[in-house]
Design a protein around this motif. Structure first.
Motif, PDB file in Angstrom:
ATOM      1  N   GLY A 135       0.797  -1.232   0.000  1.00  0.00           N
ATOM      2  CA  GLY A 135       0.000   0.000   0.000  1.00  0.00           C
ATOM      3  C   GLY A 135       0.826   1.276   0.000  1.00  0.00           C
ATOM      4  O   GLY A 135       0.544   2.212  -0.750  1.00  0.00           O
ATOM      5  N   LEU A 136       1.844   1.296   0.843  1.00  0.00           N
ATOM      6  CA  LEU A 136       2.669   2.500   0.958  1.00  0.00           C
ATOM      7  C   LEU A 136       3.297   2.853  -0.387  1.00  0.00           C
ATOM      8  O   LEU A 136       3.313   4.010  -0.806  1.00  0.00           O
ATOM      9  N   ASP A 287       7.625  -5.924   4.212  1.00  0.00           N
ATOM     10  CA  ASP A 287       6.812  -4.746   4.318  1.00  0.00           C
ATOM     11  C   ASP A 287       6.731  -4.491   5.823  1.00  0.00           C
ATOM     12  O   ASP A 287       6.354  -5.365   6.560  1.00  0.00           O
ATOM     13  N   ARG A 288       7.193  -3.389   6.247  1.00  0.00           N
ATOM     14  CA  ARG A 288       7.144  -2.787   7.580  1.00  0.00           C
ATOM     15  C   ARG A 288       8.097  -3.254   8.671  1.00  0.00           C
ATOM     16  O   ARG A 288       8.046  -2.733   9.765  1.00  0.00           O
ATOM     17  N   HIS A 373       2.772   5.872   8.107  1.00  0.00           N
ATOM     18  CA  HIS A 373       1.787   4.893   7.638  1.00  0.00           C
ATOM     19  C   HIS A 373       1.574   3.799   8.679  1.00  0.00           C
ATOM     20  O   HIS A 373       0.880   2.829   8.437  1.00  0.00           O
ATOM     21  N   THR A 374       2.216   3.978   9.819  1.00  0.00           N
ATOM     22  CA  THR A 374       2.209   2.945  10.846  1.00  0.00           C
ATOM     23  C   THR A 374       1.135   3.226  11.891  1.00  0.00           C
ATOM     24  O   THR A 374       0.831   4.376  12.165  1.00  0.00           O
ATOM     25  N   VAL A 451      -2.844   9.006   7.732  1.00  0.00           N
ATOM     26  CA  VAL A 451      -3.365   8.698   6.400  1.00  0.00           C
ATOM     27  C   VAL A 451      -4.878   8.466   6.372  1.00  0.00           C
ATOM     28  O   VAL A 451      -5.424   8.094   5.338  1.00  0.00           O
ATOM     29  N   ASN A 480      -5.843   9.066   2.511  1.00  0.00           N
ATOM     30  CA  ASN A 480      -5.238   8.561   1.273  1.00  0.00           C
ATOM     31  C   ASN A 480      -6.242   8.593   0.127  1.00  0.00           C
ATOM     32  O   ASN A 480      -7.456   8.660   0.341  1.00  0.00           O
ATOM     33  N   TYR A 570      -2.861  -9.251  10.839  1.00  0.00           N
ATOM     34  CA  TYR A 570      -3.865  -8.245  11.195  1.00  0.00           C
ATOM     35  C   TYR A 570      -4.891  -8.030  10.080  1.00  0.00           C
ATOM     36  O   TYR A 570      -5.994  -7.577  10.317  1.00  0.00           O
ATOM     37  N   GLU A 672      -5.386  -1.065  10.546  1.00  0.00           N
ATOM     38  CA  GLU A 672      -5.077  -0.619   9.178  1.00  0.00           C
ATOM     39  C   GLU A 672      -5.039   0.897   9.204  1.00  0.00           C
ATOM     40  O   GLU A 672      -6.057   1.542   9.455  1.00  0.00           O
ATOM     41  N   ALA A 673      -3.865   1.472   8.940  1.00  0.00           N
ATOM     42  CA  ALA A 673      -3.759   2.930   9.014  1.00  0.00           C
ATOM     43  C   ALA A 673      -4.794   3.580   8.100  1.00  0.00           C
ATOM     44  O   ALA A 673      -5.517   4.495   8.502  1.00  0.00           O
ATOM     45  N   SER A 674      -4.854   3.103   6.870  1.00  0.00           N
ATOM     46  CA  SER A 674      -5.880   3.616   5.964  1.00  0.00           C
ATOM     47  C   SER A 674      -6.486   2.472   5.163  1.00  0.00           C
ATOM     48  O   SER A 674      -7.627   2.091   5.350  1.00  0.00           O
ATOM     49  N   GLY A 675      -5.677   1.877   4.303  1.00  0.00           N
ATOM     50  CA  GLY A 675      -6.181   0.901   3.339  1.00  0.00           C
ATOM     51  C   GLY A 675      -6.544   1.663   2.089  1.00  0.00           C
ATOM     52  O   GLY A 675      -7.261   2.669   2.150  1.00  0.00           O
TER      53      GLY A 675
HETATM   54  N1  GPQ Z   1       1.716   0.420   4.876  1.00  0.00           N
HETATM   55 CL1  GPQ Z   1       4.006   0.941   7.947  1.00  0.00          CL
HETATM   56  C1  GPQ Z   1       2.518  -0.292   4.015  1.00  0.00           C
HETATM   57  O1  GPQ Z   1       2.115  -0.634   2.904  1.00  0.00           O
HETATM   58  N2  GPQ Z   1       3.770  -0.626   4.396  1.00  0.00           N
HETATM   59  C2  GPQ Z   1       4.269  -0.271   5.591  1.00  0.00           C
HETATM   60  O2  GPQ Z   1       5.431  -0.579   5.901  1.00  0.00           O
HETATM   61  C3  GPQ Z   1       3.430   0.470   6.451  1.00  0.00           C
HETATM   62  C4  GPQ Z   1       2.170   0.791   6.082  1.00  0.00           C
HETATM   63  C5  GPQ Z   1       0.360   0.792   4.410  1.00  0.00           C
HETATM   64  C6  GPQ Z   1      -0.718   0.706   5.476  1.00  0.00           C
HETATM   65  O3  GPQ Z   1      -0.694  -0.567   6.051  1.00  0.00           O
HETATM   66  C7  GPQ Z   1      -2.057   0.990   4.831  1.00  0.00           C
HETATM   67  O4  GPQ Z   1      -3.071   0.993   5.793  1.00  0.00           O
HETATM   68  C8  GPQ Z   1      -2.020   2.329   4.110  1.00  0.00           C
HETATM   69  O5  GPQ Z   1      -3.175   2.508   3.344  1.00  0.00           O
HETATM   70  C9  GPQ Z   1      -0.821   2.418   3.197  1.00  0.00           C
HETATM   71  O6  GPQ Z   1       0.382   2.097   3.883  1.00  0.00           O
HETATM   72  C10 GPQ Z   1      -0.665   3.778   2.573  1.00  0.00           C
HETATM   73  O7  GPQ Z   1      -0.734   4.773   3.541  1.00  0.00           O
END
Ligand code: GPQ
Length: 829
Positions: A135-136, A287-288, A373-374, A451, A480, A570, A672-675
């Motif tokens: 997503g990021l 990822d993350r 995004h965390t 986000v 987002n 999650y 989920e920060a945004s999705g």
């Molecule tokens: N996101 Cl911290 C990622 O794709 N990679 C990461 O390392 C982190 C966040 C995503 C997040 O999980 C989604 O909820 C968001 O929509 C997305 O980033 C964009 O902000």
């Protein structure tokens, strides 16, 4: 002299025949020219791939013209520029997107058909540029498209990994990773700039020297690597503006070690030099979480250093004093990954430009903004001090100085509250000392962005509570968005045509708010018929793909139910699979009459697991084991099918999303920060089945809770539910499904044991057991709605009509106005 220069320019322009022409005949000539002279095939015999290459080069030529014009124009107007720093960009394919944004799609289609080729077939020849995880990274790509379309003077900066995100291959139901050496067949979309290079230093020592009566720190590096720029033009839609995404590749430095060569070990010296290139070799696929790896830190600094040298050089060419920097430059940190920029720009201003610490710090605090995004504090990036000190000795000193000043200021503000001071410190004390990258980014940025609305709440009340209390004014959110150019126009041409027809305009492609106009036709039965046909066409496309990929034939009458995203506990793909097992179990226990009332389903799951993430890999295997059982059960037939789509990536998404009836977004509330996947489904008229998490909260506000299927614990309930632990009530159906898996109903019981343990009562951190009951109910509600086509189609139309604010154009405009303070700079035609 001016006259002479103008005459020369005019002569050059006419020698080149002015700008390239876009009528079909000119396009054909250009394509053939590239077949013969770029691809070096005979124009009398070339295959689809070669045709794709020639075609791309002809598109690239057109991009370059606009890209030059945009640069010259921005430079001339001395506009404030945004520099968007991101370690990941998930661009996917470029051909269709470019041609559409250039507005010459029809001309190309005609040109090619006269040459005996089909545009769509050639477009399939292109591989994905997958320089990011999920997503990021895809968000960065959408935002670049919006920056260009809205005419903002912006640059993207990133790394040109030679190996993008791994290819996922499924063997026996298990995920295997294969390298994605995506540059193997060349990349027509980039321009190598052999003269745009910078030296990037590592290791070594710091010395103090006298210069003009002042003491200055000088970093004597132990290793030097060269960064070479590769430019990727990003065209806007409905504008001439074409911005630049500059990606850096590592090359051995020209300052070679003479000593090594003189001692005669020539071969080893060359081999050692070659090691430099490994810096930009490979994208980290987790990822993350990438903590404490030296190569990762090297990548971060390499990217940061090259980008900032480039930015400062450009600034100095156009301006005389660094006092102007905040009015001319906005630097955006896409997550904490580029946060070393802060130390690096301090180093440049203090050590190289001799600005004095306080003055430099003043300037630096006015130029950075940061998006996190965390969600959970535990997921924040840290760098071990020892590692940083050895790789970047001067930067460690700078970070300590920043932290010392911050701590002093903080003590004045909050007194000697040592717990709080230590929580907020940039340096984490303990057995292993760490630099907390998020704290660094927050201290130095003028704006910290979440986000989604819900995400900002979480940041304020949990993740960054201490900082929020200190600087409430810094904290904002920008929900987002995704670009409707790629996610409707490119990927769903039939829907695109239908929308334009009923809105009577194509203006929604630049202004997604206009999609709301579809509400005017929500009861029109002709519109419904056409809407239904569009979905059918897309389902056919997807069904064909499933059949070629897996041999499985699926019924178009079934509900296509999709969950595609990275595999994470999650995100609860396991909840989906458990739901499918439950459905299967119910079907098996149903009599023939009842079965006739069941809505047939095709469940589609796709996504990659990080190579070291064992539980995620087990989820993939379980999905295959369950699919094996169900799909081969002739008793069940078309009533239920389960398909895992391997190697989910941007171009697979472009095919899957338009074909979905229902999509699932199941994250435990608050995780989920945004999705952003949900927004793409929404734009494609797919209904959502979701928890009240991330941006779903705002989707509900836009389309109304009656137009999607909601379930699960709410954010404010989660903590309490977790505390209940083993006293939490779990539905019997959940226990039964868990038992089936444990007892080996799908085989591999030993292998699945640890997976089952993660959701056992008392251990079920993500609350699958708790949410299962309401999940099954939401699924039943979806079934019920699906057999009322009128109702379903209305919900689908209202989803698209309400998707306007989830355009990344809206997000970018908010950033531009509220955070970056940049103005559009539209290149004249
Ligand atoms: N996101 Cl911290 C990622 O794709 N990679 C990461 O390392 C982190 C966040 C995503 C997040 O999980 C989604 O909820 C968001 O929509 C997305 O980033 C964009 O902000």
């Amino acid at each position: 002299e001016l006259g002479e220069r103008r005459a020369k320019a005019e002569r050059m322009f006419s020698l080149m025949d002015g700008f390239l022409k876009n009528d079909p005949l000119s396009l054909q000539k250009d394509i053939l020219h590239h077949v013969e002279y770029t691809v070096a095939r005979s124009r009398f015999s070339f295959d689809d791939f070669e045709a794709y290459q020639a075609l791309s080069h002809s598109v690239r030529d057109r991009l370059i013209e606009r890209w030059h014009d945009t640069h010259i124009y921005v430079k001339r107007t001395k506009s404030k520029r945004l520099y968007f720093l991101s370690l990941e960009f998930l661009m996917g394919r470029s051909l269709s997107n470019s041609v559409i944004n250039l507005g010459i799609q029809d001309q190309y289609a005609e040109a090619l058909s006269q040459l005996g080729f089909e545009f769509e077939v050639l477009a399939e020849q292109e591989g994905d540029a997958a320089l990011g995880n999920g997503g990021l990274a895809r968000l960065s790509a959408c935002q670049m498209d919006s920056l260009a379309t809205l005419d903002y003077p912006a640059w993207g900066y990133g790394l040109r990994y030679e190996y993008g995100l791994f290819r996922q291959v499924i063997v026996d139901g298990f995920q295997h990773e294969q390298p994605d050496y995506w540059l193997n067949f060349g990349n027509p979309w980039e321009i190598e700039r052999i003269h745009v290079t910078y030296e990037v230093k590592f290791y070594g020592t710091v010395e103090e020297v006298d210069m003009n009566g002042e003491r200055h720190k000088v970093w004597i590096p132990g290793e030097t690597v060269e960064a070479v720029a590769y430019d990727n033009p990003i065209p806007g839609y409905g504008t001439r503006n074409t911005i630049n995404l500059r990606l850096w590749a590592a090359k051995p430095s020209n300052q070679f070690d003479l000593e090594a060569y003189n001692t005669g070990d020539y071969i080893n010296s060359v081999v050692n030099r070659q090691r430099a290139e490994t810096i930009s070799n490979v994208l980290y696929p987790d990822d993350r979480s990438h903590q404490g790896k030296e190569l990762r830190l090297k990548q971060q600094y390499f990217f940061v250093s090259a980008s900032l040298q480039d930015i400062v050089r450009r600034f100095k060419e156009e301006h005389n004093s660094f006092d102007e920097l905040p009015d001319k430059v906005a630097l955006h940190l896409n997550d904490t990954h580029p946060s070393l920029s802060i130390a690096e720009i301090m180093r440049i201003l203090v050590d190289e430009e001799h600005l004095g610490w306080n003055k430099a710090w003043d300037i630096v605090c006015k130029i950075f903004s940061f998006t996190t995004h965390t969600v959970v504090a535990g997921g924040l990036e840290k760098i071990p001090v020892d590692l940083l000190g050895s790789l970047l000795p001067r930067h460690l000193q700078i970070l300590y100085e920043i932290n010392f000043n911050f701590m002093e200021e903080l003590k004045k503000r909050i007194g000697l509250d040592y717990n709080r001071l230590s929580r907020m410190s940039i340096v984490e004390e303990g057995a292993v000392k760490n630099i907390r990258m998020a704290n660094l980014a927050i201290v130095c940025s003028h704006t910290v962005n979440g986000v989604s609305k819900l995400h900002l709440d979480t940041l304020k009340t949990r993740t960054f509570k201490d900082f929020y209390e200190l600087w409430p004014e810094k904290f904002q959110y920008k929900t987002n968005g995704v670009t409707q150019r790629r996610w409707i126009v490119v990927s769903n041409p039939s829907l695109c045509a239908l929308i334009s027809k009923w809105l009577g305009t194509e203006a929604w492609i630049r202004n997604a708010d206009l999609l709301a106009g579809l509400r005017d036709h929500v009861d029109n039965t002709d519109f419904h018929q056409e809407w239904k046909m569009v979905k059918k066409v897309n389902k056919m496309r997807l069904a064909e793909y499933i059949e070629t990929m897996s041999g499985l034939k699926v019924s178009l009458d079934a509900m296509f139910d999709v969950q595609v995203k990275r595999i994470h506990e999650y995100k609860r793909q396991l909840l989906n699979i458990f739901g499918i097992i439950h459905r299967y179990d119910c079907l098996k226990n149903m009599d023939k009459n009842d079965r006739r009332k069941v809505v047939p389903r095709v469940c589609i799951i796709g996504g990659k697991a990080a190579p070291g993430y064992e539980i995620a890999k087990k989820i993939i295997k379980l999905c295959h084991a369950v699919a094996e059982k169900i799909n081969n059960d002739t008793d069940i037939g078309d009533l239920l099918k389960l398909v895992f789509i391997p190697d989910y990536n941007v171009s697979v998404a472009e095919l899957v999303i338009p074909g979905a009836d229902l999509s699932q977004h199941l994250s435990t509330a608050g995780h989920e920060a945004s999705g952003t996947g949900s927004m793409k489904f929404l734009m494609n008229g797919c209904l959502l089945l979701a928890t009240t998490d991330g941006s779903t909260v705002e989707i509900i506000e836009e389309i109304g809770s009656e137009n999607l299927f909601l379930f699960g614990a709410k954010v404010h309930e989660v903590a309490e539910l977790r505390e209940k632990g083993s006293t939490l009530k779990i539905p019997l159906q959940f226990a039964r499904v868990l038992r089936m898996v444990r007892d080996g109903y799908f085989g591999y019981e030993d292998y699945f044991k640890s997976l089952c343990d993660t959701v056992e009562v008392g251990n079920d951190f993500y609350l699958l057991g708790h949410d299962f009951g309401s999940y099954v109910e939401a699924q039943a509600a979806a079934d019920k709605a699906f057999v009322e086509p009128e109702k379903w189609i209305k919900m689908s139309i209202l989803s698209v009509a309400g998707s306007g604010i989830f355009s990344s154009d809206r997000t970018i405009q908010e950033y531009a106005e509220r955070t970056w303070k940049i103005d559009p700079c539209r290149c004249p035609l």
